[in-house]
Design an enzyme around this catalytic site. Structure first.
Site, short mmCIF file in Angstrom:
data_model
loop_
_atom_site.label_atom_id
_atom_site.label_comp_id
_atom_site.label_asym_id
_atom_site.label_seq_id
_atom_site.Cartn_x
_atom_site.Cartn_y
_atom_site.Cartn_z
CB SER A 12 0.70 -3.11 3.25
OG SER A 12 0.43 -3.69 4.51
CG HIS A 37 -1.07 0.60 4.51
ND1 HIS A 37 -2.10 1.51 4.62
CD2 HIS A 37 -1.60 -0.60 4.89
CE1 HIS A 37 -3.19 0.89 5.03
NE2 HIS A 37 -2.91 -0.39 5.22
CG ASP A 39 -2.05 -3.28 7.36
OD1 ASP A 39 -3.06 -2.57 7.16
OD2 ASP A 39 -1.35 -3.75 6.45
CG MET A 41 -4.06 -6.00 12.13
SD MET A 41 -4.03 -7.55 11.21
CE MET A 41 -3.71 -6.95 9.55
CG HIS A 70 -5.78 -0.03 7.77
ND1 HIS A 70 -5.79 -1.08 6.86
CD2 HIS A 70 -7.07 0.08 8.22
CE1 HIS A 70 -7.00 -1.57 6.77
NE2 HIS A 70 -7.80 -0.91 7.59
CG MET A 72 -7.69 -3.26 10.33
SD MET A 72 -6.67 -4.24 9.22
CE MET A 72 -5.14 -3.34 9.36
CG MET A 141 -10.82 -2.70 4.44
SD MET A 141 -9.02 -2.80 4.56
CE MET A 141 -8.65 -4.48 4.14
N GLY A 146 -7.34 -8.23 8.06
CA GLY A 146 -6.73 -9.16 9.00
C GLY A 146 -5.47 -9.84 8.49
CG PHE A 147 -5.09 -12.90 7.79
CD1 PHE A 147 -4.15 -13.37 8.70
CD2 PHE A 147 -6.44 -12.95 8.13
CE1 PHE A 147 -4.55 -13.90 9.92
CE2 PHE A 147 -6.85 -13.48 9.35
CZ PHE A 147 -5.90 -13.95 10.25
N GLY A 148 -2.57 -10.41 4.97
CA GLY A 148 -2.10 -10.09 3.63
C GLY A 148 -2.31 -11.29 2.72
N GLY A 149 -2.13 -11.06 1.43
CA GLY A 149 -2.12 -12.17 0.47
C GLY A 149 -3.48 -12.76 0.13
CG ASP A 177 -5.39 -2.14 2.64
OD1 ASP A 177 -4.54 -2.90 2.14
OD2 ASP A 177 -5.43 -1.86 3.86
N GLY A 178 -6.00 -4.34 -0.26
CA GLY A 178 -6.29 -5.77 -0.25
C GLY A 178 -6.27 -6.38 -1.64
N GLY A 179 -5.29 -7.22 -1.88
CA GLY A 179 -5.23 -7.92 -3.16
C GLY A 179 -4.91 -7.03 -4.34
N GLY A 199 0.61 -5.04 -0.20
CA GLY A 199 1.54 -5.74 0.68
C GLY A 199 2.32 -6.78 -0.09
CB SER A 200 1.55 -10.28 -1.03
OG SER A 200 0.22 -10.00 -1.36
#
Ligand code: DX5
Ligand code: ZN
Length: 225
Positions: A12, A37, A39, A41, A70, A72, A141, A146-149, A177-179, A199-200
């Protein structure tokens, strides 16, 4: 069931260095990323702003792997044609943002782009069941968008498992997607995820090739679980 579906890794761009996007894309591409990916927003659907079609259009010639948008945003229909013109391969819209979901999905497919539904952690799978005939993938999700990490929400595993059961007869791509990290990749794949968005865990690593290889190895151990 036949052969297990191939697992794809989608870095991402949200966690990349925005001052050197083309180089960042080249880095993960040469490291073996399957999708990129993106994002998008709008500061309304989520409390953050990123980038939109003009930046995607600029990146497009630098990207040889499929771009996975994606959205958002509160009004996804507005962006579909511009993103299609920028040659994205896939667009996911949030079910929570669409008043006329079937029409929006049809608009995406009519533009020659694969259509996906994204669902927030607290959104029930029952809400998307009737829309499955019109989608090419579902994006689950595993954090609030809204945020990475952010920390992975472990309840997402059961949700992916239930979604895979719901779609067992179809080879639906389930993206998460996410974490996502090497710690949870095997469990996610074993639950039925076929695209891992990270992402991270990838752009946050100094050695992206190593990060992608670690994630791929972890994902493969989930295929045989
Ligand atoms: C969050 C985005 C994700 C984000 C994931 O709203 O949709 O794609 O980049 O970042 P990590 O992998 O750091 O949780
Ligand atoms: Zn995303």
């Amino acid at each position: 069931m036949g052969e297990p579906m191939k697992v794809r890794l989608a870095p991402s761009l949200l966690s990349a260095d925005f001052s050197r996007l083309a180089d960042e894309v080249a880095d993960v591409q040469s490291a073996g990323a399957d999708l990129l990916h993106l994002d998008i927003m709008d500061g309304h659907f989520v409390p953050n702003l990123t980038f939109g079609p003009p930046i995607v259009r600029s990146l497009s010639p630098h990207c040889s792997i499929p771009m996975d948008a994606h959205l958002m945003v509160t009004d996804p229909d507005v962006f579909v044609d511009d993103l299609a013109a920028a040659k994205v391969a896939r667009i996911a819209v949030h079910i929570e943002a669409c008043n006329h979901l079937q029409r929006t999905l049809g608009r995406i497919r009519d533009a020659g782009v694969e259509a996906g539904i994204a669902i927030n952690p607290a959104t029930s799978l029952g809400q998307l069941e009737d829309a499955l005939p019109w989608v090419d993938f579902v994006l689950v999700m595993s954090v609030n968008p809204g945020f990475g990490g952010q920390d992975f929400l472990p309840e997402s595993l059961g949700k992916i498992r239930r979604l895979r059961q719901m779609t067992e007869m179809h080879e639906l791509d389930i993206a998460v997607d996410g974490g996502v990290s090497r710690e949870n990749a095997a469990a996610l794949v074993a639950a039925g995820a076929t695209t891992l968005i990270a992402g991270s865990a990838i752009f946050g690593a100094a050695d992206r090739a190593r990060a992608l290889a670690d994630l791929r190895n972890a994902a493969h151990s989930g295929v045989v679980q």
